[in-house]
Design a protein around this motif. Structure first.
Motif, mmCIF file in Angstrom:
data_model
loop_
_atom_site.group_PDB
_atom_site.id
_atom_site.type_symbol
_atom_site.label_atom_id
_atom_site.label_comp_id
_atom_site.label_asym_id
_atom_site.label_seq_id
_atom_site.Cartn_x
_atom_site.Cartn_y
_atom_site.Cartn_z
ATOM 1 N N VAL A 96 27.402 15.334 21.821
ATOM 2 C CA VAL A 96 26.151 15.461 22.574
ATOM 3 C C VAL A 96 26.077 14.363 23.634
ATOM 4 O O VAL A 96 25.722 14.611 24.794
ATOM 5 N N LEU A 97 26.452 13.153 23.250
ATOM 6 C CA LEU A 97 26.456 12.046 24.215
ATOM 7 C C LEU A 97 27.426 12.327 25.367
ATOM 8 O O LEU A 97 27.127 12.077 26.537
ATOM 9 N N LEU A 229 36.638 21.485 26.023
ATOM 10 C CA LEU A 229 36.877 21.167 24.612
ATOM 11 C C LEU A 229 36.561 19.714 24.311
ATOM 12 O O LEU A 229 36.493 18.886 25.209
ATOM 13 N N GLY A 230 36.354 19.418 23.042
ATOM 14 C CA GLY A 230 36.249 18.030 22.607
ATOM 15 C C GLY A 230 34.837 17.483 22.558
ATOM 16 O O GLY A 230 34.644 16.321 22.221
ATOM 17 N N MET A 231 33.848 18.287 22.921
ATOM 18 C CA MET A 231 32.483 17.760 22.865
ATOM 19 C C MET A 231 31.477 18.758 22.303
ATOM 20 O O MET A 231 30.277 18.596 22.494
ATOM 21 N N GLY A 232 31.965 19.761 21.610
ATOM 22 C CA GLY A 232 31.021 20.636 20.928
ATOM 23 C C GLY A 232 30.447 21.758 21.772
ATOM 24 O O GLY A 232 29.526 22.449 21.347
ATOM 25 N N MET A 233 30.998 21.965 22.979
ATOM 26 C CA MET A 233 30.498 23.083 23.771
ATOM 27 C C MET A 233 30.762 24.398 23.040
ATOM 28 O O MET A 233 29.883 25.245 22.910
ATOM 29 N N PHE A 234 31.976 24.555 22.497
ATOM 30 C CA PHE A 234 32.280 25.806 21.805
ATOM 31 C C PHE A 234 31.571 25.889 20.450
ATOM 32 O O PHE A 234 31.345 26.979 19.937
ATOM 33 N N ILE A 235 31.207 24.737 19.893
ATOM 34 C CA ILE A 235 30.387 24.764 18.678
ATOM 35 C C ILE A 235 29.030 25.374 19.043
ATOM 36 O O ILE A 235 28.517 26.269 18.362
ATOM 37 N N THR A 236 28.476 24.899 20.153
ATOM 38 C CA THR A 236 27.150 25.373 20.562
ATOM 39 C C THR A 236 27.172 26.849 20.945
ATOM 40 O O THR A 236 26.380 27.646 20.427
ATOM 41 N N TYR A 237 28.092 27.240 21.836
ATOM 42 C CA TYR A 237 28.141 28.651 22.235
ATOM 43 C C TYR A 237 28.566 29.531 21.048
ATOM 44 O O TYR A 237 28.112 30.653 20.904
ATOM 45 N N GLY A 238 29.434 29.006 20.191
ATOM 46 C CA GLY A 238 29.860 29.756 19.009
ATOM 47 C C GLY A 238 28.716 29.970 18.020
ATOM 48 O O GLY A 238 28.714 30.933 17.254
ATOM 49 N N SER A 239 27.729 29.082 18.054
ATOM 50 C CA SER A 239 26.608 29.210 17.121
ATOM 51 C C SER A 239 25.746 30.424 17.451
ATOM 52 O O SER A 239 24.935 30.849 16.642
ATOM 53 N N TYR A 240 25.896 30.970 18.654
ATOM 54 C CA TYR A 240 25.144 32.171 19.032
ATOM 55 C C TYR A 240 26.006 33.430 18.922
ATOM 56 O O TYR A 240 25.639 34.492 19.413
ATOM 57 N N LEU A 387 38.240 8.802 27.119
ATOM 58 C CA LEU A 387 37.880 8.197 25.847
ATOM 59 C C LEU A 387 37.149 9.198 24.937
ATOM 60 O O LEU A 387 37.620 9.549 23.869
ATOM 61 N N PHE A 388 35.980 9.658 25.398
ATOM 62 C CA PHE A 388 35.128 10.461 24.522
ATOM 63 C C PHE A 388 35.719 11.835 24.205
ATOM 64 O O PHE A 388 35.691 12.269 23.050
ATOM 65 N N LEU A 389 36.233 12.545 25.214
ATOM 66 C CA LEU A 389 36.745 13.898 24.933
ATOM 67 C C LEU A 389 37.923 13.888 23.965
ATOM 68 O O LEU A 389 37.910 14.613 22.971
ATOM 69 N N PRO A 390 38.947 13.055 24.213
ATOM 70 C CA PRO A 390 40.048 13.053 23.235
ATOM 71 C C PRO A 390 39.604 12.570 21.857
ATOM 72 O O PRO A 390 40.040 13.127 20.839
ATOM 73 N N PHE A 395 38.766 13.958 16.198
ATOM 74 C CA PHE A 395 37.979 14.018 14.964
ATOM 75 C C PHE A 395 37.619 15.457 14.586
ATOM 76 O O PHE A 395 37.552 15.786 13.405
ATOM 77 N N THR A 396 37.406 16.291 15.589
ATOM 78 C CA THR A 396 37.112 17.692 15.284
ATOM 79 C C THR A 396 38.320 18.345 14.608
ATOM 80 O O THR A 396 38.184 19.091 13.632
ATOM 81 N N ALA A 397 39.522 18.049 15.120
ATOM 82 C CA ALA A 397 40.740 18.622 14.531
ATOM 83 C C ALA A 397 40.941 18.100 13.108
ATOM 84 O O ALA A 397 41.262 18.863 12.190
ATOM 85 N N ILE A 398 40.734 16.807 12.921
ATOM 86 C CA ILE A 398 40.905 16.232 11.580
ATOM 87 C C ILE A 398 39.882 16.840 10.622
ATOM 88 O O ILE A 398 40.193 17.213 9.495
#
Ligand code: TRP
Length: 452
Positions: A96-97, A229-240, A387-390, A395-398
């Motif tokens: 989100v950040l 990828l790497g910041m939850g965009m697909f988590i958010t769109y996938g939630s719908y 920094l943030f995206l990778p 962590f998402t992959a792990i």
């Protein structure tokens, strides 16, 4: 927390695909991809990039979408729901950040693009202009770029305030055909210029002696950014996304569209750059300095230049809305805010945070962080992308590979029971290849920065 009514859903699978691909296709394809290719050795880099997309981008996209659909929440809520009473929600918080930071400067660059529609149209950029000076002069002003940044942010807020179906889905359905037509117009002009062949060869005929180790790292960074990828965009769109939709199949289409547009963007830009005898390795200025020079020289350049910057602005808009949606979904899900209020509030705050990035080319040009020592927009970009995206991706992959479990992730992805399914290869990539490659890339980037 009590459920606040029914969660919105994409009404069709195509709605999800166009929204997700609209997020993916943006400045990353049209502005960033060509200049990275130009700096990293041309066609040989393109080959490496395609391999990275398949081995890292694809499993990551399937994973994030599955996490989102399984939890039906924004990134913070999603990690909290799949791993209750742990600290994994922090990965969502980082996402989100990251969305917040990326949007703050993305909107500044998108604002330049909107401004360049009018600058091209009004003939402010004609042959004989020194385009480098013209660009430096434009971004160095105090108010003009901030006003365009505000205009762009207001458009983004307007779409997000409408919600998932009436906002995002409706607009991407209109904007995709617009993008397609504009892209084709500029490509046809570009590849029919005399001398265009050399540019096509630079972009499509690989010369592997041109490759450096850095190309591999640049390819990973580019894949994360361009695929959102790497910041939850697909988590958010996938939630719908509905349980009846097949995740691996949709991911294939989204990746196909994003990669297709990146290749078309290369075909739009390199032939024109070579035909006009300009430098393909011009870097980030390629879009705003080199291309205006190309348009100024070509027949009907005002028309094609205007069309190009409209295309760039539209592509940026469908990406910016996805960044704002991630942050907005968090305020709605976790804090119970009304959508409109959340979208407007966040739009204002993110707009304000972006202002220093814009002023970094003018009155704040002396301000730099130690070590990074670059302008403010570049600093935001470096923190978010290197920094943030990778980190978020790692962590998402792990999480998916080892905590939630690759079998659970695959089962969620394959839940519809029809169409493409992921299995052992996916489990291997998400547990081993993705984390190792991302860690390697991060170490090299950070090391390169601090040693260099
Ligand atoms: N993918 C977009 C582009 O190429 C930018 C973007 C949108 C993005 N949402 C994102 C990047 C989420 C990383 C994460 O321009």
């Amino acid at each position: 927390m009590a459920e606040q009514g029914q969660r919105e859903k994409w009404t069709t699978r195509l709605g999800f695909i166009l929204a997700a691909a609209g997020s993916a296709v943006g400045l990353g394809n049209i502005w960033r991809f060509p200049f990275v290719v130009g700096q990293s050795g041309g066609a040989a880099f393109v080959v490496i990039y395609l391999i990275i997309v398949a081995l890292i981008g694809y499993p990551m996209m399937v994973t994030e979408t599955s996490i989102g659909r399984a939890a039906k929440k924004n990134p913070i809520g999603a990690f909290a729901k799949l791993a209750p009473s742990t600290k994994w929600w922090l990965v969502g918080a980082l996402g989100v950040l990251t969305g917040f930071v990326i949007l703050s400067y993305y909107s500044v660059v998108a604002g330049w693009s909107v401004a360049y529609i009018f600058r091209t149209l009004t003939g402010a950029l004609t042959a004989g202009t020194d385009f480098e000076v013209a660009f430096g002069d434009f971004v160095g002003r105090t108010w003009t770029p901030i006003i365009w940044h505000l205009v762009f942010m207001a458009l983004t807020v307007g779409v997000i305030a409408g919600g998932v179906v009436k906002g995002i889905q409706r607009w991407v359905k209109i904007l995709w055909p617009v993008m397609g037509v504009l892209l084709l117009i500029v490509i046809i002009r570009s590849v029919t210029l005399p001398g265009a062949g050399e540019g096509v060869a630079f972009f499509l005929a690989p010369d592997f002696t041109q490759l450096t180790g850095e190309a591999f790292l640049n390819a990973i960074a580019q894949a994360f950014f361009t695929l959102s990828l790497g910041m939850g965009m697909f988590i958010t769109y996938g939630s719908y996304l509905s349980d009846n939709d097949n995740v691996p199949g949709t991911a294939t289409r989204v990746i196909g569209l994003d990669t297709g547009v990146a290749i078309l963007a290369g075909l739009m830009i390199f032939p024109a750059v070579f035909a006009m005898g300009l430098e393909p390795a011009a870097g980030p200025g390629l879009t705003f300095m080199t291309l205006p020079a190309v348009f100024a020289e070509m027949p009907a350049g005002v028309f094609f230049g205007t069309v190009f910057f409209i295309l760039l602005s539209v592509a940026a808009l469908t990406s910016a809305i996805s960044l704002l949606e991630v942050v907005t979904a968090w305020l709605i899900d976790e804090k119970g805010w009304a959508r409109k209020k959340a979208a407007v509030f966040l739009g204002v705050v993110i707009f304000l945070v972006g202002i220093p990035a814009s002023l970094g080319y003018g009155v704040l040009s002396g301000v730099q962080l130690p070590v990074l020592e670059t302008d403010l927009l570049d600093t935001y970009d470096w923190i978010a992308n290197s920094l943030f995206l990778p980190l978020g991706g790692l962590f998402t992959a792990i999480f998916a590979g080892w905590v939630w479990g690759h079998r659970n992730a695959a089962a969620e992805a394959n839940k519809s029971g029809v169409g493409l399914a992921v299995g052992t290869v996916y489990g291997f990539l998400i547990r081993f290849i993705v984390p190792i490659a991302v860690v390697a890339a991060m170490i090299f980037t950070i090391w390169g920065h601090f040693a260099g």
